[in-house]
Design an enzyme around this catalytic site. Structure first.
Site, PDB file in Angstrom:
ATOM      1  N   GLN A 133       4.750 -30.213 -15.288  1.00  0.00           N
ATOM      2  CA  GLN A 133       5.363 -30.366 -16.614  1.00  0.00           C
ATOM      3  C   GLN A 133       5.850 -31.802 -16.824  1.00  0.00           C
ATOM      4  O   GLN A 133       5.546 -32.438 -17.838  1.00  0.00           O
ATOM      5  CB  GLN A 133       6.537 -29.390 -16.730  1.00  0.00           C
ATOM      6  CG  GLN A 133       7.307 -29.511 -18.030  1.00  0.00           C
ATOM      7  CD  GLN A 133       6.519 -28.985 -19.213  1.00  0.00           C
ATOM      8  OE1 GLN A 133       6.031 -27.883 -19.182  1.00  0.00           O
ATOM      9  NE2 GLN A 133       6.387 -29.773 -20.256  1.00  0.00           N
ATOM     10  N   CYS A 262       9.867 -28.564 -23.122  1.00  0.00           N
ATOM     11  CA  CYS A 262       8.703 -28.099 -22.343  1.00  0.00           C
ATOM     12  C   CYS A 262       8.075 -26.847 -22.954  1.00  0.00           C
ATOM     13  O   CYS A 262       6.902 -26.586 -22.711  1.00  0.00           O
ATOM     14  CB  CYS A 262       9.106 -27.859 -20.896  1.00  0.00           C
ATOM     15  SG  CYS A 262      10.468 -26.691 -20.713  1.00  0.00           S
TER      16      CYS A 262
HETATM   17  N1   CP Z   1       6.038 -25.241 -20.240  1.00  0.00           N
HETATM   18  C1   CP Z   1       5.494 -24.228 -19.541  1.00  0.00           C
HETATM   19  O1   CP Z   1       5.346 -24.275 -18.307  1.00  0.00           O
HETATM   20  O2   CP Z   1       5.051 -23.205 -20.306  1.00  0.00           O
HETATM   21  P1   CP Z   1       4.599 -21.772 -19.777  1.00  0.00           P
HETATM   22  O3   CP Z   1       5.811 -21.155 -19.135  1.00  0.00           O
HETATM   23  O4   CP Z   1       4.132 -21.042 -20.993  1.00  0.00           O
HETATM   24  O5   CP Z   1       3.497 -21.967 -18.774  1.00  0.00           O
HETATM   25  N1  NVA Z   2      13.262 -23.708 -17.105  1.00  0.00           N
HETATM   26  C1  NVA Z   2      12.245 -22.854 -17.678  1.00  0.00           C
HETATM   27  C2  NVA Z   2      10.964 -23.601 -17.854  1.00  0.00           C
HETATM   28  C3  NVA Z   2       9.852 -22.820 -18.499  1.00  0.00           C
HETATM   29  C4  NVA Z   2       8.598 -23.608 -18.626  1.00  0.00           C
HETATM   30  C5  NVA Z   2      12.053 -21.635 -16.790  1.00  0.00           C
HETATM   31  O1  NVA Z   2      12.012 -21.800 -15.557  1.00  0.00           O
HETATM   32  O2  NVA Z   2      11.952 -20.523 -17.308  1.00  0.00           O
END
Ligand code: CP
Ligand code: NVA
Length: 304
Positions: A133, A262
């Site tokens: 990410q 993200c």
């Molecule tokens: N940003 C991200 O990792 O998205 P997902 O959880 O949808 O893969």
């Molecule tokens: N911090 C979040 C990021 C998701 C892409 C999680 O771990 O759920």
């Protein structure tokens, strides 16, 4: 000797810059429709303990565009550590595939896969870090700001896996990292100490969100309750309310600041619709860049 990618600090600064360069080249080829089958005939096993949209789709599409194939393995199918030992899953998948990507709860699980797999293992998010990410995010910053250094990047919200990876990249690329997190929700102390020891970037942590975003070039946020913390979500909403990215908070940043998330976003919690859909937001460019950076990572680790 195979190489794994569990944390951004698994790569040197030179390797990280090579990845950005390769990602930009592959992005251009993709846009122009120029074939780039650098992983022809190779396969990637994708193990998921948690849900995903971007990570699953970008790795799967990426492998296809590189001339290979990716297999989606759901939690119900593999039952990591339950149906079968993680070590045995790693050994078996290594006999069929050229690489393994895993999205897991404990970081020790992705470390266990890496220890016992004879093929490269890529961390597609653990409770500790989300390295793919943040490499994609830095590529997005470079595209929109024309540079990675000489920037103030402010992260506002929970000190989670995403911010831990921002801390890790600050140990490889020099910039000013300003973290605004409520007391008790600060990022990993060990990763922070390690990044500060490198002496490359200035990293500050404050419980004051206005202070954190003051004169920032980039503002970043993420959900207040990560996957696995769903039962804490309601209590966290109260604690994190002052950390919402809204028009008022944005007014303290530079006029030309960009806003990243993200995704998935909880609109109305950590970010308002007005900001997410507004002129500063680059969140969908950011999502697209997951594809381009991960193709570069896959080529670097699997094209051997
Ligand atoms: N940003 C991200 O990792 O998205 P997902 O959880 O949808 O893969
Ligand atoms: N911090 C979040 C990021 C998701 C892409 C999680 O771990 O759920």
């Amino acid at each position: 000797m195979k190489k794994d990618f569990l944390m951004i600090t698994d790569f040197s600064a030179d390797e990280i810059h090579d990845l950005f360069k390769l990602a930009a080249e592959l992005k251009e080829k993709t846009k122009k429709g120029i074939e780039h089958h650098l992983l022809k005939g190779k396969t990637l096993a994708m193990l998921f303990q948690k849900p995903s949209t971007r990570t699953r789709v970008s790795f799967e599409v990426g492998m296809y565009q590189l001339g290979g194939h990716a297999l989606y393995l759901s939690p119900a199918e593999v039952g990591l550590g339950k149906r079968e030992l993680t070590a045995d899953v790693a050994r078996v998948l290594s006999r069929f595939n050229d690489g393994i990507m895993a999205r897991v709860f404990g970081h020790d699980i992705v470390e266990g896969l890496a220890k016992y797999a004879s093929v490269p293992v890529i961390n597609g998010l653990s409770d500790l870090t989300h390295p793919c990410q943040i490499l994609g995010d830095m590529l997005t910053v470079q595209e929109h700001k024309g540079r990675m250094t000489d920037l103030k990047i402010a992260y506002v919200g929970d000190g989670n896996n995403v911010v831990n990876s921002w801390i890790n990249i600050a140990a490889r690329v020099p910039f000013t990292l300003s973290l605004g997190c409520p007391k008790g929700y600060e990022p990993d102390a060990g990763l922070l100490a390690n990044a500060r020891k490198q002496g490359l970037s200035s990293i500050t942590v404050t419980p004051d969100p206005v202070d954190a975003v003051k004169n920032a070039d980039v503002i970043y946020t993420d959900v207040w309750a990560s996957m696995g913390q769903e039962e804490e979500a309601e209590a966290r909403k109260k604690i994190f309310k002052p950390f919402q990215i809204n028009k008022s908070l944005l007014s303290h940043a530079k006029k030309d600041c960009i806003v990243l998330h993200c995704l998935p976003a909880h609109r109305g919690d950590e970010i308002t619709d007005e900001v997410m859909d507004g002129p500063h937001s680059v969140v969908f460019d950011e999502a697209e860049n997951r594809l381009h950076i991960q193709k570069a990572i896959l080529v670097k680790l699997l094209a051997r």
